[in-house]
Every structure is written in structure tokens, then in C-alpha cells.
Motif scaffolding. Structure first.
Motif, PDB file in Angstrom:
ATOM      1  N   ASN A  11       0.860  12.006  -1.131  1.00  9.01           N
ATOM      2  CA  ASN A  11       0.844  12.862  -2.319  1.00  9.01           C
ATOM      3  C   ASN A  11       1.091  14.320  -1.953  1.00  9.01           C
ATOM      4  O   ASN A  11       1.842  15.030  -2.633  1.00  9.01           O
ATOM      5  N   THR A  12       0.462  14.765  -0.864  1.00  5.24           N
ATOM      6  CA  THR A  12       0.650  16.143  -0.407  1.00  5.24           C
ATOM      7  C   THR A  12       2.113  16.413  -0.073  1.00  5.24           C
ATOM      8  O   THR A  12       2.684  17.440  -0.469  1.00  5.24           O
ATOM      9  N   GLU A  13       2.741  15.478   0.633  1.00  3.77           N
ATOM     10  CA  GLU A  13       4.139  15.652   1.015  1.00  3.77           C
ATOM     11  C   GLU A  13       5.057  15.690  -0.203  1.00  3.77           C
ATOM     12  O   GLU A  13       5.999  16.488  -0.263  1.00  3.77           O
ATOM     13  N   LYS A  14       4.788  14.845  -1.202  1.00  5.54           N
ATOM     14  CA  LYS A  14       5.639  14.810  -2.390  1.00  5.54           C
ATOM     15  C   LYS A  14       5.513  16.083  -3.208  1.00  5.54           C
ATOM     16  O   LYS A  14       6.487  16.548  -3.808  1.00  5.54           O
ATOM     17  N   VAL A  15       4.319  16.663  -3.261  1.00  2.00           N
ATOM     18  CA  VAL A  15       4.134  17.935  -3.963  1.00  2.00           C
ATOM     19  C   VAL A  15       4.952  19.034  -3.294  1.00  2.00           C
ATOM     20  O   VAL A  15       5.659  19.808  -3.950  1.00  2.00           O
ATOM     21  N   LEU A  16       4.879  19.099  -1.972  1.00  2.00           N
ATOM     22  CA  LEU A  16       5.638  20.113  -1.235  1.00  2.00           C
ATOM     23  C   LEU A  16       7.142  19.906  -1.401  1.00  2.00           C
ATOM     24  O   LEU A  16       7.904  20.867  -1.588  1.00  2.00           O
ATOM     25  N   GLN A  17       7.600  18.665  -1.349  1.00  2.00           N
ATOM     26  CA  GLN A  17       9.028  18.371  -1.497  1.00  2.00           C
ATOM     27  C   GLN A  17       9.547  18.764  -2.872  1.00  2.00           C
ATOM     28  O   GLN A  17      10.685  19.212  -3.015  1.00  2.00           O
TER      29      GLN A  17
ATOM     30  N   ILE B  76       3.705  10.854 -15.246  1.00  2.47           N
ATOM     31  CA  ILE B  76       3.852  10.561 -13.813  1.00  2.47           C
ATOM     32  C   ILE B  76       4.309   9.123 -13.605  1.00  2.47           C
ATOM     33  O   ILE B  76       5.242   8.841 -12.852  1.00  2.47           O
ATOM     34  N   TYR B  77       3.672   8.209 -14.316  1.00  2.00           N
ATOM     35  CA  TYR B  77       3.971   6.791 -14.097  1.00  2.00           C
ATOM     36  C   TYR B  77       5.170   6.277 -14.887  1.00  2.00           C
ATOM     37  O   TYR B  77       5.612   5.154 -14.645  1.00  2.00           O
ATOM     38  N   ASN B  78       5.705   7.093 -15.808  1.00  2.00           N
ATOM     39  CA  ASN B  78       6.985   6.714 -16.420  1.00  2.00           C
ATOM     40  C   ASN B  78       8.061   6.572 -15.351  1.00  2.00           C
ATOM     41  O   ASN B  78       8.941   5.715 -15.444  1.00  2.00           O
ATOM     42  N   VAL B  79       7.990   7.425 -14.344  1.00  2.00           N
ATOM     43  CA  VAL B  79       8.884   7.314 -13.184  1.00  2.00           C
ATOM     44  C   VAL B  79       8.169   6.632 -12.023  1.00  2.00           C
ATOM     45  O   VAL B  79       8.725   5.794 -11.329  1.00  2.00           O
ATOM     46  N   GLY B  80       6.902   6.968 -11.828  1.00  2.00           N
ATOM     47  CA  GLY B  80       6.174   6.476 -10.660  1.00  2.00           C
ATOM     48  C   GLY B  80       5.903   4.988 -10.666  1.00  2.00           C
ATOM     49  O   GLY B  80       6.002   4.334  -9.620  1.00  2.00           O
ATOM     50  N   PHE B  81       5.572   4.420 -11.840  1.00  2.00           N
ATOM     51  CA  PHE B  81       5.265   2.997 -11.880  1.00  2.00           C
ATOM     52  C   PHE B  81       6.494   2.144 -11.575  1.00  2.00           C
ATOM     53  O   PHE B  81       6.423   1.225 -10.750  1.00  2.00           O
ATOM     54  N   PRO B  82       7.645   2.426 -12.208  1.00  2.00           N
ATOM     55  CA  PRO B  82       8.844   1.675 -11.801  1.00  2.00           C
ATOM     56  C   PRO B  82       9.194   1.877 -10.333  1.00  2.00           C
ATOM     57  O   PRO B  82       9.629   0.944  -9.655  1.00  2.00           O
ATOM     58  N   ALA B  83       9.011   3.124  -9.821  1.00  2.00           N
ATOM     59  CA  ALA B  83       9.285   3.373  -8.407  1.00  2.00           C
ATOM     60  C   ALA B  83       8.327   2.578  -7.525  1.00  2.00           C
ATOM     61  O   ALA B  83       8.709   2.030  -6.487  1.00  2.00           O
TER      62      ALA B  83
ATOM     63  N   LEU C  77       0.829  -1.204   0.000  1.00  2.00           N
ATOM     64  CA  LEU C  77       0.000   0.000   0.000  1.00  2.00           C
ATOM     65  C   LEU C  77       0.867   1.260   0.000  1.00  2.00           C
ATOM     66  O   LEU C  77       0.646   2.187  -0.797  1.00  2.00           O
ATOM     67  N   ILE C  78       1.856   1.278   0.879  1.00  2.00           N
ATOM     68  CA  ILE C  78       2.760   2.425   0.931  1.00  2.00           C
ATOM     69  C   ILE C  78       3.556   2.541  -0.363  1.00  2.00           C
ATOM     70  O   ILE C  78       3.843   3.648  -0.843  1.00  2.00           O
ATOM     71  N   SER C  79       3.907   1.410  -0.965  1.00  2.00           N
ATOM     72  CA  SER C  79       4.659   1.429  -2.224  1.00  2.00           C
ATOM     73  C   SER C  79       3.869   2.111  -3.331  1.00  2.00           C
ATOM     74  O   SER C  79       4.415   2.895  -4.112  1.00  2.00           O
ATOM     75  N   VAL C  80       2.572   1.811  -3.401  1.00  2.00           N
ATOM     76  CA  VAL C  80       1.726   2.445  -4.414  1.00  2.00           C
ATOM     77  C   VAL C  80       1.626   3.946  -4.143  1.00  2.00           C
ATOM     78  O   VAL C  80       1.736   4.769  -5.067  1.00  2.00           O
ATOM     79  N   ALA C  81       1.434   4.311  -2.866  1.00  2.00           N
ATOM     80  CA  ALA C  81       1.323   5.728  -2.511  1.00  2.00           C
ATOM     81  C   ALA C  81       2.623   6.473  -2.792  1.00  2.00           C
ATOM     82  O   ALA C  81       2.629   7.533  -3.435  1.00  2.00           O
ATOM     83  N   VAL C  82       3.738   5.915  -2.337  1.00  2.00           N
ATOM     84  CA  VAL C  82       5.029   6.585  -2.502  1.00  2.00           C
ATOM     85  C   VAL C  82       5.471   6.555  -3.967  1.00  2.00           C
ATOM     86  O   VAL C  82       6.013   7.539  -4.484  1.00  2.00           O
ATOM     87  N   GLY C  83       5.244   5.416  -4.656  1.00  2.00           N
ATOM     88  CA  GLY C  83       5.630   5.332  -6.067  1.00  2.00           C
ATOM     89  C   GLY C  83       4.918   6.384  -6.898  1.00  2.00           C
ATOM     90  O   GLY C  83       5.542   7.075  -7.717  1.00  2.00           O
ATOM     91  N   THR C  84       3.615   6.539  -6.686  1.00  2.00           N
ATOM     92  CA  THR C  84       2.870   7.585  -7.384  1.00  2.00           C
ATOM     93  C   THR C  84       3.412   8.958  -7.004  1.00  2.00           C
ATOM     94  O   THR C  84       3.602   9.825  -7.868  1.00  2.00           O
ATOM     95  N   GLY C  85       3.678   9.146  -5.700  1.00  2.00           N
ATOM     96  CA  GLY C  85       4.220  10.424  -5.239  1.00  2.00           C
ATOM     97  C   GLY C  85       5.579  10.739  -5.829  1.00  2.00           C
ATOM     98  O   GLY C  85       5.874  11.890  -6.158  1.00  2.00           O
ATOM     99  N   VAL C  86       6.419   9.720  -5.989  1.00  2.00           N
ATOM    100  CA  VAL C  86       7.740   9.915  -6.600  1.00  2.00           C
ATOM    101  C   VAL C  86       7.577  10.376  -8.048  1.00  2.00           C
ATOM    102  O   VAL C  86       8.299  11.268  -8.519  1.00  2.00           O
ATOM    103  N   GLY C  87       6.625   9.768  -8.769  1.00  2.00           N
ATOM    104  CA  GLY C  87       6.373  10.194 -10.147  1.00  2.00           C
ATOM    105  C   GLY C  87       5.905  11.635 -10.214  1.00  2.00           C
ATOM    106  O   GLY C  87       6.364  12.410 -11.069  1.00  2.00           O
ATOM    107  N   VAL C  88       5.002  12.014  -9.304  1.00  2.00           N
ATOM    108  CA  VAL C  88       4.529  13.402  -9.241  1.00  2.00           C
ATOM    109  C   VAL C  88       5.690  14.334  -8.886  1.00  2.00           C
ATOM    110  O   VAL C  88       5.884  15.377  -9.512  1.00  2.00           O
ATOM    111  N   ASN C  89       6.466  13.955  -7.872  1.00  2.00           N
ATOM    112  CA  ASN C  89       7.606  14.748  -7.421  1.00  2.00           C
ATOM    113  C   ASN C  89       8.607  14.979  -8.547  1.00  2.00           C
ATOM    114  O   ASN C  89       9.030  16.109  -8.811  1.00  2.00           O
ATOM    115  N   SER C  90       8.992  13.892  -9.230  1.00  2.00           N
ATOM    116  CA  SER C  90       9.983  13.987 -10.296  1.00  2.00           C
ATOM    117  C   SER C  90       9.486  14.869 -11.437  1.00  2.00           C
ATOM    118  O   SER C  90      10.232  15.711 -11.959  1.00  2.00           O
ATOM    119  N   LEU C  91       8.207  14.706 -11.829  1.00  2.00           N
ATOM    120  CA  LEU C  91       7.670  15.500 -12.932  1.00  2.00           C
ATOM    121  C   LEU C  91       7.586  16.976 -12.562  1.00  2.00           C
ATOM    122  O   LEU C  91       7.952  17.853 -13.369  1.00  2.00           O
TER     123      LEU C  91
END
Length: 455
Positions: free
Chosen positions: A151-157, A241-248, A62-76
Motif C-alpha cells: 500500500n505504501t509503495e502504491k501511494v508513492l507511485q 477504490i475497489y471499483n478498480v481494485g477489486f477487479p484488479a 495474498l499478494i493479489s489482494v495486497a496489489v489489487g487494493t493498492g492498484v485501486g488506491v493508486n488509480s484513484l
């Protein structure tokens, strides 16, 4: 100096520490409440600890899906800010929230339909099945809180603001730690809920973190503006987002799959599963600060990659590795010196100590090489090459460990199993060295050359 400019101008060492320490502290607090949760559960019984350990892979997924999506958002967001494409950065942040609701619905449905089926697949104990199923049901049905929080934390970061996400995580962790003993043991006005109380405390902490995060995101001005409604879902942005987020996501969920498999291999021993669960909670104290460093390093690398600044990109990578090695070396020393005391936190029985003390001393040998792998994975993600991170994680946490666990168990029994972790990390290091060299020669080495030639 604006938050945007500091990622392109502030000295890298100071910038890395400035960006990373709030996330590192936040991740340490996260590790603390995970451990505290298990310490209180272990006080109930070893069976209670086993029940929570069997659920741990689902929580990790569950955390992996949340963080992986957040990483994709963060990176983009970071790459678009570095390239001065501010409207696209806003859209990336806005899409992250809509995706969070979709991800929550999937896990909530799983919890409602399959909690008891899942627990029954791993144990015949009525106590473990009943309590584990209730814990799993609660944490999945109310997982919307953690999806929105992450998601909120990744946007701020992504904007360079690392302090506010730390406040979000810290608030939830403190609430969880306070309510764990109150709800598990029934202190004062609170009912005695046992294992279920730990689940309720976890969900309540996530709710508090989410509320703080939303107040901080929408109550202040930031480099990105998030819209909840008034825009159409753009599948090109979701794809970016998922070009980075899905692998993450896959990279982080690999750990869950690995635990599914190893729990199955070790199912003959409830104590061995309890040891494995204790190890994963203890090692989080060492790995979580490095993951916090990862969170601080990623927007720096992503921004400077978008700005085509090779020197700052590579310096951030080198400084990150040096800091990570120091953290991991300290962790290795602690695990080698105090394994008995560490396991004692979980009310370890004599049998648990007999298995666990050598296990901790062997597994911790993977810590230092893991620091190189984690920071190399960060630069892969920051430059938009999430697939390289995914394959690295596959080698380090699945392709390497699971077959090695099975083979070593057959060859030498339980005492040899724990060598799978350092051996798999060696394979991951070889992979990382090969592909960071290829990435550097193919893309990074030429960064900025076109600007110099125009000058």
C-alpha cells in the motif's frame, strides 16, 4: 517542474522510462529473491520444492489482494490529482492503510486455522504436509508487513515518485536473499531450519521493506498527505477504490485459482508440479519487468485521462506496448535457447529435465502476445474500467488455461499440457483487441473535445 506536472508535460518516452525503471528494477529484484528462495529450497530435496510450490497459490492470492487494493488506491489517487481534487487524493491514500489491516486479519485467520488442512488436500507425504503447513502459517500470520508495504509503495507511485518504492522493495529483497541460506542451512550462529527458514527469511524481508516504506512516506513531503487516524471510514471512497481494485485483485488472484486447479490436475506427478513451480519462478524474471512497466504507465495514463488529454494517454499506451514487446521477445529467446540451464538452477533430476525442457520451450510462446494483454489491462485500469481487466485475465489465466490443460492431458498426455498457455493467450489477445477498440470509441476518442469547443 513538479512531480504532478511532469505526468502532464514531460515527453512520454522519457517520462515512461523515468517512471518505470525503478519499478522494473524493483520487480526484477523481487523475482530474483523468489527464485533464490526456491533454488535454496530445491537443494534440500525435490519434495521440499514441491511443498513450496503447493503453497505458491496462497502466496499469490495474498499478494493479489495486497496489489489489487493498492492498484485501486493508486488509480484513484492519480485520477484525483489529475482532476486537481487533492483532498480526495489524501483520503484515498489514508483509506488504503485501514483496508490493509482488514485484509491481513483474513489471511492470518486462514493460516492459523487451515494451513495443515490445505496441505493435506494436495499431498499424502508427511514431510510435504508438515513443512508446507509451517511455511504457510508463518507467511500468513505475519502478512501484515507485506500488506502495508504494498500500500505504501502504491501511494508513492501514484504521485509520480517511482524511486522511493524501488528502495523499499530492494531493501527487503536483499535481506531475504542474505538470510535465506543462513536460516535454511544453519550457517554460522543461525539454526538450521530447512523449509521453515525460507519462510522466516521471507517475512523478515517484508518487515524491512515495510519499515523503509513507512519512513519514506511519513518522513518526507509528498503530493498526498496520509492520515492514520482522525477520519471516519468513508464507504464511497472504499467503493471507488475497489471499483478498480477489486477487479484488479480478482485479475491477479485468477493466477492463484489457476494454479490450485492445475496442481490438482497434475497431482499424479510430483515432478510435474515441481516443473510448474520452477517455470512460474523463472518466468517472473520476464514478466516482473513488464509489471514494473505497468506500474510506471498506470499513473501516467490515469493522470492524463483525468486531465482529459487523449494524445498523451494513447501515446503512453503505445510506448508501453513497444517496450513490453521488446522485453518479452528477449525472454522468449532465453527460454527457447537455455531451458536445460534454467531448470538446472533448481537441481533438476533427469526426469524433471525430461518433462521441463519441452515445457519451457512451449509455454514461452505466450510471452509476446502477453505483452499486449498486460498493457491493455493497464489502460483499462487507469481509466477506471477494472472489470474489463478482470474478464481479460479470466480468459487468459482461467477460462482458457484450466480447461485446455485438462483436455490436452486427456488427448495427448503431459507433453501436450503446456500448449494451454499460448493457446489461452491467443484468446486473451482477441478479447483485448475488441474491448480496447470499444473503450476508445466510447470514451477516449472524445477526450478534450469539450475543452476545445469552449476555447
Amino acid at each position: 517542474m513538479t512531480q504532478e506536472n511532469k505526468m502532464g508535460t514531460m515527453p512520454i518516452g522519457r517520462l515512461m522510462l523515468t517512471m518505470s525503471w525503478p519499478a522494473m528494477l524493483s520487480m526484477l529484484i523481487q523475482a530474483l529473491y523468489n527464485v533464490v528462495d526456491s533454488i535454496f529450497v530445491a537443494m534440500i530435496s525435490e519434495s521440499a520444492l514441491t511443498a513450496v510450490t503447493l503453497i505458491f497459490p496462497i502466496q499469490m492470492l495474498l499478494i493479489s489482494v495486497a496489489v489489487g487494493t493498492g492498484v485501486g488506491v493508486n488509480s484513484l489517487i492519480a485520477r484525483r490529482l489529475g482532476a486537481k481534487r487533492y483532498d480526495e487524493a489524501d483520503l484515498a491514500a489514508s483509506h488504503g492503510f485501514r483496508i490493509s489491516f482488514i485484509n491481513w486479519a483474513v489471511f492470518a485467520l486462514f493460516g492459523l486455522l487451515f494451513s495443515k488442512v490445505y496441505m493435506s488436500a494436495y499431498s499424502d507425504s508427511l514431510y510435504i504436509v508438515e513443512n508446507g503447513a509451517l511455511y504457510l502459517l508463518i507467511t500468513t500470520v505475519f502478512s501484515l508487513f507485506v500488506f502495508i508495504q504494498v500500500n505504501t509503495e502504491k501511494v508513492l507511485q501514484a504521485t509520480g515518485n517511482m524511486l522511493l518504492p524501488m528502495i523499499c522493495s530492494l531493501s527487503g529483497a536483499i535481506v531475504n536473499i542474505i538470510f535465506d541460506p543462513l536460516l535454511i542451512f544453519g550457517i554460522g550462529i543461525f539454526p538450521e531450519m530447512g523449509v521453515v527458514g525460507a519462510a522466516v527469511a521471507t517475512v523478515f524481508g517484508q518487515f524491512v521493506s515495510m519499515c523503509f516504506g513507512l519512513m519514506l512516506l511519513f518522513g518526507r513531503k509528498h503530493l498526498v498527505n496520509v492520515k492514520i487516524k482522525g477520519f471516519k471510514l468513508n464507504w464511497e471512497i472504499v467503493k471507488d477504490i475497489y471499483n478498480v481494485g477489486f477487479p484488479a485483485m480478482l485479475m491477479q488472484s485468477i493466477g492463484s485459482i489457476m494454479l490450485f486447479c492445475i496442481n490438482g490436475i497434475l497431482a499424479f506427478s510430483e515432478t510435474a508440479i515441481a516443473v510448474l513451480g520452477s517455470y512460474f519462478r523463472l518466468q517472473s524474471f520476464i514478466f516482473m519487468p513488464v509489471f514494473g512497466l505497468n506500474q510506471g504507465a498506470m499513473p501516467i495514463m490515469g493522470y492524463n485521462y483525468g486531465a482529459r488529454n487523449k494524445e498523451r494517454l494513447m501515446k503512453a499506451y503505445r510506448v508501453g506496448i513497444m517496450i513490453a514487446v521488446v522485453i518479452m521477445a528477449i525472454g522468449t529467446l532465453i527460454f527457447l535457447t537455455f531451458p536445460t540451464q534454467l531448470l538446472g538452477l533448481f537441481s533438476a533430476s533427469e526426469r524433471m529435465l525430461e518433462i521441463g525442457v519441452p515445457a519451457l520451450r512451449i509455454i514461452c510462446l505466450c510471452f509476446i502476445p502477453a505483452s499486449f494483454g498486460i498493457l491493455t489491462s493497464t489502460i483499462f485500469q487507469a481509466t477506471g474500467h477494472g472489470m474489463l481487466s478482470m474478464w481479460q485475465a479470466l480468459i487468459r489465466q482461467l477460462i482458457g488455461i484450466v480447461p485446455l490443460v485438462w483436455v490436452l492431458l486427456k488427448i495427448g498426455g503431459l507433453s501436450l499440457v503446456w500448449w494451454a498457455w499460448p493457446l489461452a493467450e491467443i484468446l486473451g489477445t482477441v478479447y483485448s483487441v475488441i474491448f480496447i477498440r470499444k473503450l476508445y470509441k466510447k470514451e477516449i476518442e472524445s477526450l478534450g473535445n469539450e475543452i476545445k469547443s469552449l476555447g
